[in-house]
Design a protein around this motif. Structure first.
Motif, PDB file in Angstrom:
ATOM      1  N   LEU A  56       0.869  -1.183   0.000  1.00  0.00           N
ATOM      2  CA  LEU A  56       0.000   0.000   0.000  1.00  0.00           C
ATOM      3  C   LEU A  56       0.898   1.222   0.000  1.00  0.00           C
ATOM      4  CD1 LEU A  56      -2.840   1.268   0.272  1.00  0.00           C
ATOM      5  CD2 LEU A  56      -2.502   1.210   2.737  1.00  0.00           C
ATOM      6  N   ARG A  57       0.717   2.058  -0.996  1.00  0.00           N
ATOM      7  CA  ARG A  57       1.597   3.214  -1.146  1.00  0.00           C
ATOM      8  C   ARG A  57       0.789   4.504  -1.249  1.00  0.00           C
ATOM      9  NH1 ARG A  57       6.687   2.860  -3.554  1.00  0.00           N
ATOM     10  NH2 ARG A  57       7.608   4.904  -3.646  1.00  0.00           N
ATOM     11  N   HIS A  58       1.271   5.530  -0.551  1.00  0.00           N
ATOM     12  CA  HIS A  58       0.704   6.873  -0.672  1.00  0.00           C
ATOM     13  C   HIS A  58       1.331   7.493  -1.917  1.00  0.00           C
ATOM     14  CE1 HIS A  58       0.473  11.232   0.062  1.00  0.00           C
ATOM     15  NE2 HIS A  58      -0.672  10.917   0.617  1.00  0.00           N
ATOM     16  N   GLU A  59       0.529   7.754  -2.934  1.00  0.00           N
ATOM     17  CA  GLU A  59       1.046   8.250  -4.217  1.00  0.00           C
ATOM     18  C   GLU A  59       1.137   9.768  -4.274  1.00  0.00           C
ATOM     19  OE1 GLU A  59       2.435   6.447  -6.367  1.00  0.00           O
ATOM     20  OE2 GLU A  59       1.626   4.440  -6.091  1.00  0.00           O
ATOM     21  N   GLY A  60       0.555  10.463  -3.298  1.00  0.00           N
ATOM     22  CA  GLY A  60       0.597  11.915  -3.273  1.00  0.00           C
ATOM     23  C   GLY A  60      -0.793  12.506  -3.222  1.00  0.00           C
ATOM     24  N   ALA A  79      -0.178  -5.294  -6.130  1.00  0.00           N
ATOM     25  CA  ALA A  79       0.109  -6.723  -6.176  1.00  0.00           C
ATOM     26  C   ALA A  79       0.701  -7.036  -7.543  1.00  0.00           C
ATOM     27  CB  ALA A  79      -1.155  -7.534  -5.932  1.00  0.00           C
ATOM     28  N   TRP A  80       2.011  -7.183  -7.612  1.00  0.00           N
ATOM     29  CA  TRP A  80       2.734  -7.383  -8.855  1.00  0.00           C
ATOM     30  C   TRP A  80       2.368  -6.291  -9.850  1.00  0.00           C
ATOM     31  CZ3 TRP A  80       0.694 -12.353  -7.071  1.00  0.00           C
ATOM     32  CH2 TRP A  80       1.643 -13.072  -6.349  1.00  0.00           C
ATOM     33  N   GLN A  81       1.735  -6.617 -10.963  1.00  0.00           N
ATOM     34  CA  GLN A  81       1.411  -5.610 -11.976  1.00  0.00           C
ATOM     35  C   GLN A  81       0.069  -4.917 -11.738  1.00  0.00           C
ATOM     36  OE1 GLN A  81       3.704  -4.733 -14.371  1.00  0.00           O
ATOM     37  NE2 GLN A  81       4.967  -6.119 -13.168  1.00  0.00           N
ATOM     38  N   LEU A  82      -0.699  -5.373 -10.777  1.00  0.00           N
ATOM     39  CA  LEU A  82      -2.016  -4.808 -10.494  1.00  0.00           C
ATOM     40  C   LEU A  82      -1.915  -3.637  -9.514  1.00  0.00           C
ATOM     41  CD1 LEU A  82      -5.153  -5.018 -10.672  1.00  0.00           C
ATOM     42  CD2 LEU A  82      -5.021  -6.613  -8.758  1.00  0.00           C
ATOM     43  N   ARG A  83      -2.574  -2.542  -9.853  1.00  0.00           N
ATOM     44  CA  ARG A  83      -2.647  -1.373  -8.965  1.00  0.00           C
ATOM     45  C   ARG A  83      -4.101  -0.935  -8.858  1.00  0.00           C
ATOM     46  NH1 ARG A  83       1.797  -3.017  -8.945  1.00  0.00           N
ATOM     47  NH2 ARG A  83       3.771  -1.905  -8.973  1.00  0.00           N
ATOM     48  N   VAL A  84      -4.565  -0.726  -7.619  1.00  0.00           N
ATOM     49  CA  VAL A  84      -5.921  -0.226  -7.383  1.00  0.00           C
ATOM     50  C   VAL A  84      -5.770   1.109  -6.664  1.00  0.00           C
ATOM     51  CG1 VAL A  84      -8.135  -0.645  -6.257  1.00  0.00           C
ATOM     52  CG2 VAL A  84      -6.869  -2.563  -7.257  1.00  0.00           C
ATOM     53  N   LYS A 103       0.360  -2.679 -15.266  1.00  0.00           N
ATOM     54  CA  LYS A 103       1.392  -1.687 -15.006  1.00  0.00           C
ATOM     55  C   LYS A 103       2.751  -2.238 -15.433  1.00  0.00           C
ATOM     56  CE  LYS A 103       3.301   1.076 -11.367  1.00  0.00           C
ATOM     57  NZ  LYS A 103       4.603   0.639 -11.775  1.00  0.00           N
ATOM     58  N   LYS A 104       3.509  -1.454 -16.178  1.00  0.00           N
ATOM     59  CA  LYS A 104       4.782  -1.931 -16.710  1.00  0.00           C
ATOM     60  C   LYS A 104       6.004  -1.263 -16.068  1.00  0.00           C
ATOM     61  CE  LYS A 104       3.044  -4.481 -20.068  1.00  0.00           C
ATOM     62  NZ  LYS A 104       2.040  -5.290 -19.489  1.00  0.00           N
ATOM     63  N   GLN A 105       5.902  -0.012 -15.690  1.00  0.00           N
ATOM     64  CA  GLN A 105       7.039   0.719 -15.152  1.00  0.00           C
ATOM     65  C   GLN A 105       6.924   0.862 -13.630  1.00  0.00           C
ATOM     66  OE1 GLN A 105       4.614   1.974 -16.961  1.00  0.00           O
ATOM     67  NE2 GLN A 105       3.761   3.665 -15.827  1.00  0.00           N
ATOM     68  N   ASP A 106       8.041   1.272 -12.995  1.00  0.00           N
ATOM     69  CA  ASP A 106       8.048   1.408 -11.539  1.00  0.00           C
ATOM     70  C   ASP A 106       7.157   2.555 -11.056  1.00  0.00           C
ATOM     71  OD1 ASP A 106       9.675  -0.744 -11.119  1.00  0.00           O
ATOM     72  OD2 ASP A 106      11.514   0.427 -11.088  1.00  0.00           O
ATOM     73  N   GLY A 107       7.200   3.689 -11.737  1.00  0.00           N
ATOM     74  CA  GLY A 107       6.414   4.844 -11.310  1.00  0.00           C
ATOM     75  C   GLY A 107       4.950   4.703 -11.683  1.00  0.00           C
ATOM     76  N   ALA A 108       4.100   5.252 -10.830  1.00  0.00           N
ATOM     77  CA  ALA A 108       2.653   5.201 -11.089  1.00  0.00           C
ATOM     78  C   ALA A 108       2.289   6.099 -12.265  1.00  0.00           C
ATOM     79  CB  ALA A 108       1.900   5.648  -9.848  1.00  0.00           C
ATOM     80  N   LEU A 112      -3.587   8.366 -14.417  1.00  0.00           N
ATOM     81  CA  LEU A 112      -4.540   7.549 -13.653  1.00  0.00           C
ATOM     82  C   LEU A 112      -4.711   8.080 -12.230  1.00  0.00           C
ATOM     83  CD1 LEU A 112      -3.821   3.845 -14.685  1.00  0.00           C
ATOM     84  CD2 LEU A 112      -5.809   5.245 -15.226  1.00  0.00           C
ATOM     85  N   LEU A 113      -3.631   8.558 -11.629  1.00  0.00           N
ATOM     86  CA  LEU A 113      -3.727   9.126 -10.279  1.00  0.00           C
ATOM     87  C   LEU A 113      -4.604  10.368 -10.285  1.00  0.00           C
ATOM     88  CD1 LEU A 113      -0.020   8.733  -9.125  1.00  0.00           C
ATOM     89  CD2 LEU A 113      -1.974   7.327  -8.460  1.00  0.00           C
TER      90      LEU A 113
END
Length: 124
Positions: A56-60, A79-84, A103-108, A112-113
């Motif tokens: 769980l990450r705070h994206e800003g 969870a791996w390539q899945l982001r909710v 999701k392919k890259q490290d950054g969100a 989408l955010l």
């Protein structure tokens, strides 16, 4: 909030999804979906205490698009390539308003955010 789909409820939080996110979530890889659901259940029960940035990450904070300039914090269950993506409403309900199943890259994905924040505005 009547249109939201209940995902889980615990001692501290409730987790809900918009119908669009729930539909895409059901189509996601079953292993990724199960792992993400597990993190959501941990969050509902104990909050962020047992979830590190890999779960769980705070994206800003992102603008809701309103004239008042309101910004909301966007969180991502991972969870791996899945982001909710979504945020907290009324202090005890996490509402998932966007999803990225490939999701392919490290950054969100900043777009989408931003969309997640704008969609969350209708529930604030």
């Amino acid at each position: 909030m009547d249109d939201l789909i209940d995902v889980c409820a615990g001692k501290r939080f409730k987790v809900k999804m918009t119908p669009e996110v729930a539909k895409k979530f059901k189509q996601a890889d079953p292993k990724q979906r199960a792992r993400c659901l597990k993190w959501m259940e941990f969050f509902a029960e104990d909050g962020q205490d047992n979830l590190d940035k890999e779960k769980l990450r705070h994206e800003g904070k992102f603008s809701t698009g309103e004239k008042s300039g309101t910004k909301v914090a966007i969180l991502a269950f991972k969870a791996w390539q899945l982001r909710v993506y979504g945020g907290l409403v009324n202090g005890d309900t996490f509402i998932a308003t966007e999803i990225d199943t490939a999701k392919k890259q490290d950054g969100a994905d900043q777009h989408l955010l931003s969309l997640a924040a704008k969609k969350l505005a209708g529930y604030l």
